[in-house]
Design a protein around this motif. Structure first.
Motif, PDB file in Angstrom:
ATOM      1  N   ARG B  78       0.840  -1.203   0.000  1.00  0.00           N
ATOM      2  CA  ARG B  78       0.000   0.000   0.000  1.00  0.00           C
ATOM      3  C   ARG B  78       0.872   1.250   0.000  1.00  0.00           C
ATOM      4  NH1 ARG B  78      -3.377  -2.711   3.643  1.00  0.00           N
ATOM      5  NH2 ARG B  78      -2.517  -1.635   5.437  1.00  0.00           N
ATOM      6  N   ARG B  81       2.460   1.729  -3.366  1.00  0.00           N
ATOM      7  CA  ARG B  81       1.510   2.142  -4.399  1.00  0.00           C
ATOM      8  C   ARG B  81       1.236   3.635  -4.375  1.00  0.00           C
ATOM      9  NH1 ARG B  81      -2.658  -2.904  -3.867  1.00  0.00           N
ATOM     10  NH2 ARG B  81      -2.009  -4.072  -5.717  1.00  0.00           N
ATOM     11  N   ARG B  82       1.488   4.272  -3.209  1.00  0.00           N
ATOM     12  CA  ARG B  82       1.235   5.709  -3.131  1.00  0.00           C
ATOM     13  C   ARG B  82       2.183   6.489  -4.024  1.00  0.00           C
ATOM     14  NH1 ARG B  82       0.352   4.958   3.245  1.00  0.00           N
ATOM     15  NH2 ARG B  82      -1.603   3.824   2.969  1.00  0.00           N
ATOM     16  N   MET B  86      -2.039   6.074 -11.195  1.00  0.00           N
ATOM     17  CA  MET B  86      -2.620   5.294 -12.287  1.00  0.00           C
ATOM     18  C   MET B  86      -3.857   5.999 -12.823  1.00  0.00           C
ATOM     19  SD  MET B  86      -3.468   1.237 -12.355  1.00  0.00           S
ATOM     20  CE  MET B  86      -3.616   0.394 -13.925  1.00  0.00           C
ATOM     21  N   LEU B  93     -13.574   7.719 -11.463  1.00  0.00           N
ATOM     22  CA  LEU B  93     -13.702   8.723 -10.404  1.00  0.00           C
ATOM     23  C   LEU B  93     -14.864   8.350  -9.488  1.00  0.00           C
ATOM     24  CD1 LEU B  93     -13.308  11.918 -12.608  1.00  0.00           C
ATOM     25  CD2 LEU B  93     -11.591  10.928 -11.095  1.00  0.00           C
ATOM     26  N   LEU B  94     -14.801   8.816  -8.248  1.00  0.00           N
ATOM     27  CA  LEU B  94     -15.920   8.627  -7.317  1.00  0.00           C
ATOM     28  C   LEU B  94     -17.064   9.512  -7.801  1.00  0.00           C
ATOM     29  CD1 LEU B  94     -13.830   8.917  -4.057  1.00  0.00           C
ATOM     30  CD2 LEU B  94     -14.927   6.839  -4.895  1.00  0.00           C
ATOM     31  N   GLU B  97     -18.741  12.151  -5.285  1.00  0.00           N
ATOM     32  CA  GLU B  97     -17.849  13.113  -4.629  1.00  0.00           C
ATOM     33  C   GLU B  97     -17.446  14.192  -5.637  1.00  0.00           C
ATOM     34  OE1 GLU B  97     -17.280  12.904  -1.469  1.00  0.00           O
ATOM     35  OE2 GLU B  97     -17.869  10.839  -1.033  1.00  0.00           O
ATOM     36  N   PHE B 105      -9.141  12.201  -1.773  1.00  0.00           N
ATOM     37  CA  PHE B 105      -9.228  10.813  -1.297  1.00  0.00           C
ATOM     38  C   PHE B 105      -7.858  10.142  -1.216  1.00  0.00           C
ATOM     39  CE2 PHE B 105      -9.338   6.289  -2.145  1.00  0.00           C
ATOM     40  CZ  PHE B 105     -10.132   5.847  -1.104  1.00  0.00           C
ATOM     41  N   VAL B 106      -7.055  10.295  -2.278  1.00  0.00           N
ATOM     42  CA  VAL B 106      -5.767   9.586  -2.276  1.00  0.00           C
ATOM     43  C   VAL B 106      -4.808  10.208  -1.261  1.00  0.00           C
ATOM     44  CG1 VAL B 106      -6.001   8.777  -4.648  1.00  0.00           C
ATOM     45  CG2 VAL B 106      -4.799  10.910  -4.217  1.00  0.00           C
ATOM     46  N   LYS B 108      -5.869  11.479   1.665  1.00  0.00           N
ATOM     47  CA  LYS B 108      -6.348  10.899   2.929  1.00  0.00           C
ATOM     48  C   LYS B 108      -5.802   9.493   3.075  1.00  0.00           C
ATOM     49  CE  LYS B 108     -10.855  13.076   3.635  1.00  0.00           C
ATOM     50  NZ  LYS B 108     -12.272  12.881   3.324  1.00  0.00           N
ATOM     51  N   ALA B 109      -5.854   8.740   1.972  1.00  0.00           N
ATOM     52  CA  ALA B 109      -5.375   7.358   1.998  1.00  0.00           C
ATOM     53  C   ALA B 109      -3.902   7.310   2.380  1.00  0.00           C
ATOM     54  CB  ALA B 109      -5.597   6.704   0.633  1.00  0.00           C
ATOM     55  N   ASN B 111      -2.613   9.389   4.471  1.00  0.00           N
ATOM     56  CA  ASN B 111      -2.553  10.017   5.800  1.00  0.00           C
ATOM     57  C   ASN B 111      -1.889  11.393   5.801  1.00  0.00           C
ATOM     58  OD1 ASN B 111      -3.735   7.670   6.967  1.00  0.00           O
ATOM     59  ND2 ASN B 111      -1.720   6.699   6.855  1.00  0.00           N
ATOM     60  N   ARG B 153      -5.664  13.465  -9.611  1.00  0.00           N
ATOM     61  CA  ARG B 153      -5.703  12.502  -8.512  1.00  0.00           C
ATOM     62  C   ARG B 153      -4.449  11.635  -8.511  1.00  0.00           C
ATOM     63  NH1 ARG B 153     -10.419   7.961  -8.294  1.00  0.00           N
ATOM     64  NH2 ARG B 153      -9.526   7.439 -10.329  1.00  0.00           N
TER      65      ARG B 153
END
Lengths: 220, 258
Positions: B78, B81-82, B86, B93-94, B97, B105-106, B108-109, B111, B153
């Motif tokens: 994980r 992957r940050r 991609m 897309l969400l 949102e 979102f990414v 936040k993912a 942190n 994103r």
């Protein structure tokens, strides 16, 4: 009209009892049923946490409870209700069995609305390195929001009607009133009043539910 | 920057195993734009998706910036992957949102603290020229704009690598060109190494510094823009490159099989 006026306080009490039963069972559906629905979705083979044994066991339990005709479930759970709330009679006791029925009911609806999320959206989140917690709260619950609300609407309406059935075994509520006065005493006015109250409740819930789902849906 | 070493992918279809990708190696240097071109079913998307392990290789190793992804545990993967962005053909897309929330979102993912997130979201939307669309929802945007949000994103966590899975295949030629310009700019200004899958030869020629030709689950040849003297040698490579009109490609393809 006379008999309705005479029974005004009973009708009010019955409405309150119905609302109690529906609120408790719907709360149980959200608090317990939704996580079970998410679990079912995640553990389905091929999904994020694909786990066939766990998926099968949980799915089997959900189906088991759902296959009971509600009235039979109600009777079967009398000892359980007595254990939890100390009595088998009244809206609280009926709420126990209503909750047991509502949890798997909503769980399946949650699972279904999560399945409708395009796989690619979840994949994009996985590719970004998001943790399971972020995917559940940021992707699944967000993308399924309109479906979750529609499912909740269906659940509330179903359980308004189930709560009327629960009334017949001493649960109280509108259904109980309709049976005692409308059916057993042939008081048509009370019967009609009960039906009108139920129809209004269902219409209000459906209207509010459809409105909320449309507002939450940004897919156009 | 990207090394795929003898990676292969097999799927089980019914009772048979099918090779989507046969053992294949590919190395992409830092700052390059590597194209992968081929017909549908050639295994090019599968190969690309193995670069961030969205597709787990049946065998072989994947290295990104010297780190072996295939040797990482779930948490480490994980983390890795940050730094690998991609983008996809259908944007992904969400939909419930806003554009800003999609980019956020990414972050936040990863942190990233809230204050920095807001700033980074603005920066990224600025890069793709969509700062004014921050509060809009994807459904309110055109296809090209959605892909630009997806690029924003993908860039949010300052990736070293950007993987592009048919990013222009759902777009018209003019929009395609603008997306390619953004990808070029990102490659140039932020030194992001790009790996791009496409079936459109014009896209590959316009953008890529290297083009790998894939056929039947393997890379049959690798062409380099800086070495125009090296001509395609495989029949497939030849007809991909020396035709100007796509119908003749299909015509010749048909002839070859007769």
């Amino acid at each position: 009209m006379n008999s309705i006026l005479a029974l005004q306080s009973e009708i009010e009490k019955a409405i309150e009892q119905t609302l109690t039963m529906v609120s408790i069972s719907v709360a149980a559906a959200i608090i317990i049923g939704m996580p079970i629905g998410i679990l079912l979705f995640l553990t389905a083979p091929g999904n994020l946490k694909g786990n066939r044994p766990l998926y099968s066991v949980v799915g089997y339990l959900v189906n088991l409870v759902r296959s009971f005709p509600f009235l039979i479930l109600l009777v079967a759970l009398i000892p359980f209700s007595r254990m939890i709330v100390g009595t088998a009679i009244g809206p609280l006791a009926a709420s126990v069995s209503l909750s047991v029925a509502a949890i798997p009911f909503y769980a399946r609806l949650v699972e279904q609305s999560l399945r409708d999320i395009p796989k690619g959206i979840i994949e994009a989140a996985v590719a970004s390195g998001a943790s399971l917690r972020h995917i559940v709260f940021g992707v699944l619950l967000s993308e399924a929001r309109p479906g979750l609300v529609s499912g909740l609407t269906v659940t509330i309406i179903s359980f308004i009607s189930y709560s009327a059935a629960a009334g017949t075994v001493g649960g109280g509520g509108i259904g109980d009133l309709a049976i005692r006065y409308g059916y057993q005493r042939f008081d048509t006015e009370v019967m009609v009043a009960c039906i009108v109250i139920l129809v209004v409740m269902v219409q209000l819930v459906q209207w509010a539910g459809s409105f909320a789902a449309a507002r939450l849906d940004k897919r156009k | 920057m990207i090394t795929l070493r003898e990676v292969s992918k097999q799927y089980k279809v019914g009772r048979d195993w099918v090779d989507a990708v046969k053992p294949t190696s590919l190395h992409v240097e830092k700052g390059q734009i590597q194209g992968i071109i081929g017909f549908s079913g050639a295994g090019k998307s599968t190969l690309l998706r193995m670069a961030n392990l969205l597709e787990l290789p049946t065998a072989g190793e994947v290295y990104i910036d010297g780190q072996e992804l295939t040797g990482l545990n779930a948490g480490e993967l994980r983390e890795a992957r940050r730094s690998i962005g991609m983008i996809f053909q259908h944007y992904n897309l969400l939909s419930n949102e806003t554009c800003a929330a999609n980019v956020e979102f990414v972050l936040k993912a990863a942190n990233v603290p809230s204050k920095q997130r807001k700033r980074r979201v603005e920066e990224c939307l600025e890069i793709v020229g969509l700062a004014d669309k921050a509060r809009q929802y994807p459904a309110q945007l055109s296809g090209g704009q959605k892909q630009r949000v997806a690029i924003a994103r993908a860039l949010a966590n300052n990736p070293k690598v950007l993987l592009c899975d048919e990013p222009t295949s759902a777009l018209d030629p003019v929009t395609t060109l603008s997306i390619l310009e953004f990808l070029e700019k990102i490659n140039r200004e932020f030194q992001v190494t790009i790996m791009l899958v496409t079936h459109e030869i014009q896209v590959a020629k316009r953008l890529c510094s290297q083009i790998a030709v894939m056929e039947g689950g393997v890379i049959t040849e690798q062409l380099d823009r800086s070495r125009p003297d090296i001509e395609p040698v495989t029949p497939f490579g030849k007809f991909l490159f020396d035709t100007t009109n796509s119908s003749s490609v299909w015509y010749r393809r048909g002839e070859q099989h007769e």
